[in-house]
Structure formats: C-alpha cells, structure tokens
Design a protein around this motif. Structure first.
Motif, PDB file in Angstrom:
ATOM      1  N   ILE A   1      -9.105 -31.918 -41.609  1.00 57.63           N
ATOM      2  CA  ILE A   1      -8.852 -33.350 -41.421  1.00 57.63           C
ATOM      3  C   ILE A   1      -7.400 -33.555 -41.024  1.00 57.63           C
ATOM      4  O   ILE A   1      -6.492 -33.119 -41.722  1.00 57.63           O
TER       5      ILE A   1
ATOM      6  N   LYS B   1      -8.190 -38.098 -48.691  1.00 50.83           N
ATOM      7  CA  LYS B   1      -8.882 -37.370 -47.630  1.00 50.83           C
ATOM      8  C   LYS B   1      -9.087 -35.903 -47.992  1.00 50.83           C
ATOM      9  O   LYS B   1     -10.086 -35.293 -47.604  1.00 50.83           O
TER      10      LYS B   1
ATOM     11  N   ALA C   1     -15.759 -39.458 -45.579  1.00 51.82           N
ATOM     12  CA  ALA C   1     -15.625 -38.873 -44.245  1.00 51.82           C
ATOM     13  C   ALA C   1     -16.185 -39.816 -43.190  1.00 51.82           C
ATOM     14  O   ALA C   1     -15.615 -39.954 -42.095  1.00 51.82           O
TER      15      ALA C   1
ATOM     16  N   TRP D   1     -13.557 -42.633 -42.639  1.00 52.22           N
ATOM     17  CA  TRP D   1     -12.446 -42.262 -41.749  1.00 52.22           C
ATOM     18  C   TRP D   1     -12.913 -42.212 -40.300  1.00 52.22           C
ATOM     19  O   TRP D   1     -12.194 -42.651 -39.396  1.00 52.22           O
TER      20      TRP D   1
END
Length: 322
Positions: A155, A175, A239, A242
């Motif tokens: 990421i 994250k 996820a 994002w």
C-alpha cells in the motif's frame, strides 16, 4: 582528500578523529556499511595517479575491492596497506609475495588480476571519489538507506497536506493494520480480558469491524453521508475504502473535501473508542457527528489556501465550499 584523509577500503575517506559535515557523512555511511551491511557500490573511486587509492582495499577497478575478490592473493601479500601508485612502474605492476602463487586457484586469480590491469591507465591526475549518478545529495542517501532498511508494503503512503501530521500518521498506521485494536494487541501477545468491540459488543475489535461494520460506526457514516450529501457506499473492508477514495469519479476539489471528511470520521470513531475504553464515558452519537463536522471544517479552513468557505456554508453543503 588532504583534509579528510586517504581512502580506507570501501569506506568513505575520513580520519577517525576528523570533525565537520563531511566527517559526519563519512562516519555515518561507514557505520551503515560495517554494522548493517549496507552496499557501498554507489561510491566510485576514479583512479588517476593512484597515490590516494589503496591497492587492495579501495574499489578502484570494479565496484568491489581486490581484497574481497581475491582473498587468497591478499593473504600472500606482505604489504597489503600499500597504495596503487606504489604498485606500478614503467615495467608494469609490482607484487610483494611471501611466496609465489603456486596452487590452481592462486594462479587463476593472478591471471585474472593481470587481465584486469590491462585495462587500467595510470595518469598524472589525482584520484577522486564520485557519487553514482552524478551529484551527491542528502535525499539520495536517505533513499538508499530507506530502500535498505525499511520494510516494503504493497500500500502506497499518501500524505494529505490539508490534515494535521498526526492524522496522516494515524491513517498510515490504519492502512498498515498497526493500530492498537484489541485483535492486534492479542496478536502481539498482550493478554486482554476480552477482545470484543466496546461500541457494540457484537464482534471482535479489528479495524474493519471497528470503523466499518460496527453498528455504531455504520450509524455515524450514515449521518455523515446525509449531512455532506456524499453518497458513501457500504465498504466491505478498509482496502475498499482507500480504493474508493482514489477511484471515485468526482472533481479534484470535491475529492479533497471527501477525503478530509472521511479522515475526520475515522479519527473521531477512534477517539470515541478510546474514550469509552480509557475514560469509561457514555457517549451520544450526535456529539461525534458534531465533532466530525467541526474537525473537518477546521482542517479545511486552516490549511487550504483558497478559503472561500464559511461555517454556515460548510454546515449546509460542504462539497460546494471550495
């Protein structure tokens, strides 16, 4: 070179008792090389007259020193601290053997070494160190060290300039699944009385549940969607959240406002969770909503250069504030 000392193997040239900016750079990089096995092939020694180059220990022919490439020949040499200049005269290259190389590998190494010497030209110019790729910069050293030591993550880290540093760090840790949720603490071997969600007590407290699937969090997201007039989907995981932020087809200024509101919502859910656990406080969701609205407005107003919005406009239609 005359100030800071001669070359010392794959280390940068610097006297041990030297001081100053260059000495600090040298000693720091040399420590990384010796203690942490940091590759130093980015440092290149350009040979001139050979006076300041160590014959065995400086990388003056290839990226590696002769000592690392031919350790058997080094063991036979009686003057392994000599310079390149002292090993060369008009008749060729000089060696100072304890005994002549006589075994297969020793003879092969000597032949290979003589082959390397055939491409070397000794000149009247001084030897000098160069940085691979041209100009030295602190950022290049930082990237080199980071690439060597820092863990790799799939990421990408994206800093949002319109929110405080601590919020960027909070989102970055979220994250990477590094927040101190009860599930993460248990995975680190910390014994907890219970690992259930403190907001709903319906599931284990991991990031996806706490911020997305918890009944309290879902009600908060619903209220924020109604206030902001942003159609927020029901994300199955962080996820997906994002990815949605990066891919939602809206103008750039609205994407910025949406990101800030989402960051403020995540941050206030985390604060709510901590207040329930550590302060043992009861809560009202309306207070959390008010905090999200106020927090996001303060971030926008304090950090966005074009401050076209005011508080009343923010309350009525935040997407039209910029």
């Amino acid at each position: 070179m005359s100030i800071h000392g001669e070359g010392q193997g794959t280390d940068l040239p610097c006297f041990l008792n030297a001081s100053g900016t260059w000495a600090s750079i040298c000693k720091s990089i040399n420590m990384l090389h010796t203690e942490y096995s940091l590759d130093t092939t980015f440092l290149l020694l350009k040979i001139g007259n050979g006076t300041n180059a160590k014959f065995w220990y400086d990388p003056w022919i290839n990226d590696s020193s002769l000592a690392s490439c031919y350790p058997r020949l080094l063991a036979l040499d009686t003057n392994n601290s000599s310079s390149v200049a002292s090993r060369y005269n008009n008749n060729g290259w000089l060696f100072f053997w304890r005994r002549d190389p006589r075994y297969g590998i020793e003879v092969e190494n000597l032949q290979a070494l003589n082959h390397l010497f055939s491409s070397i030209s000794i000149t009247s110019e001084s030897d000098y160190w160069t940085w691979e790729g041209g100009t030295f910069s602190v950022s290049k050293v930082r990237k080199l060290i980071d690439n060597h030591d820092l863990a790799r993550f799939s990421i990408a880290t994206k800093w949002c300039k319109q929110v405080p540093i601590k919020i960027n760090i909070f989102v970055w840790r979220l994250k990477l699944s590094r927040l101190a949720t009860k599930v993460n603490l248990s995975a680190r071997g910390i014994v907890l009385e219970e690992a259930g969600c403190c907001l709903c007590d319906e599931s284990f407290e991991d990031e996806n549940h706490l911020f997305l699937h918890c009944a309290t969090s879902q009600q908060i997201w619903s209220k924020i969607s109604q206030w902001s007039n942003i159609s927020l989907p029901s994300w199955s995981s962080l996820a997906n959240l994002w990815a949605w932020i990066d891919g939602v087809p809206i103008p750039q200024n609205r994407r910025l406002i949406t990101s800030i509101i989402i960051y403020a919502t995540l941050w206030n859910i985390w604060r709510l969770r901590n207040s329930v656990i550590f302060d043992d406080k009861s809560f009202r969701k309306c207070h959390v909503i008010d905090s999200i609205v106020t927090t996001s407005f303060n971030w926008i107003f304090a950090r966005v250069r074009k401050k076209n919005c005011n508080w009343n406009q923010w309350l009525q239609s935040p997407l039209l504030s910029l």
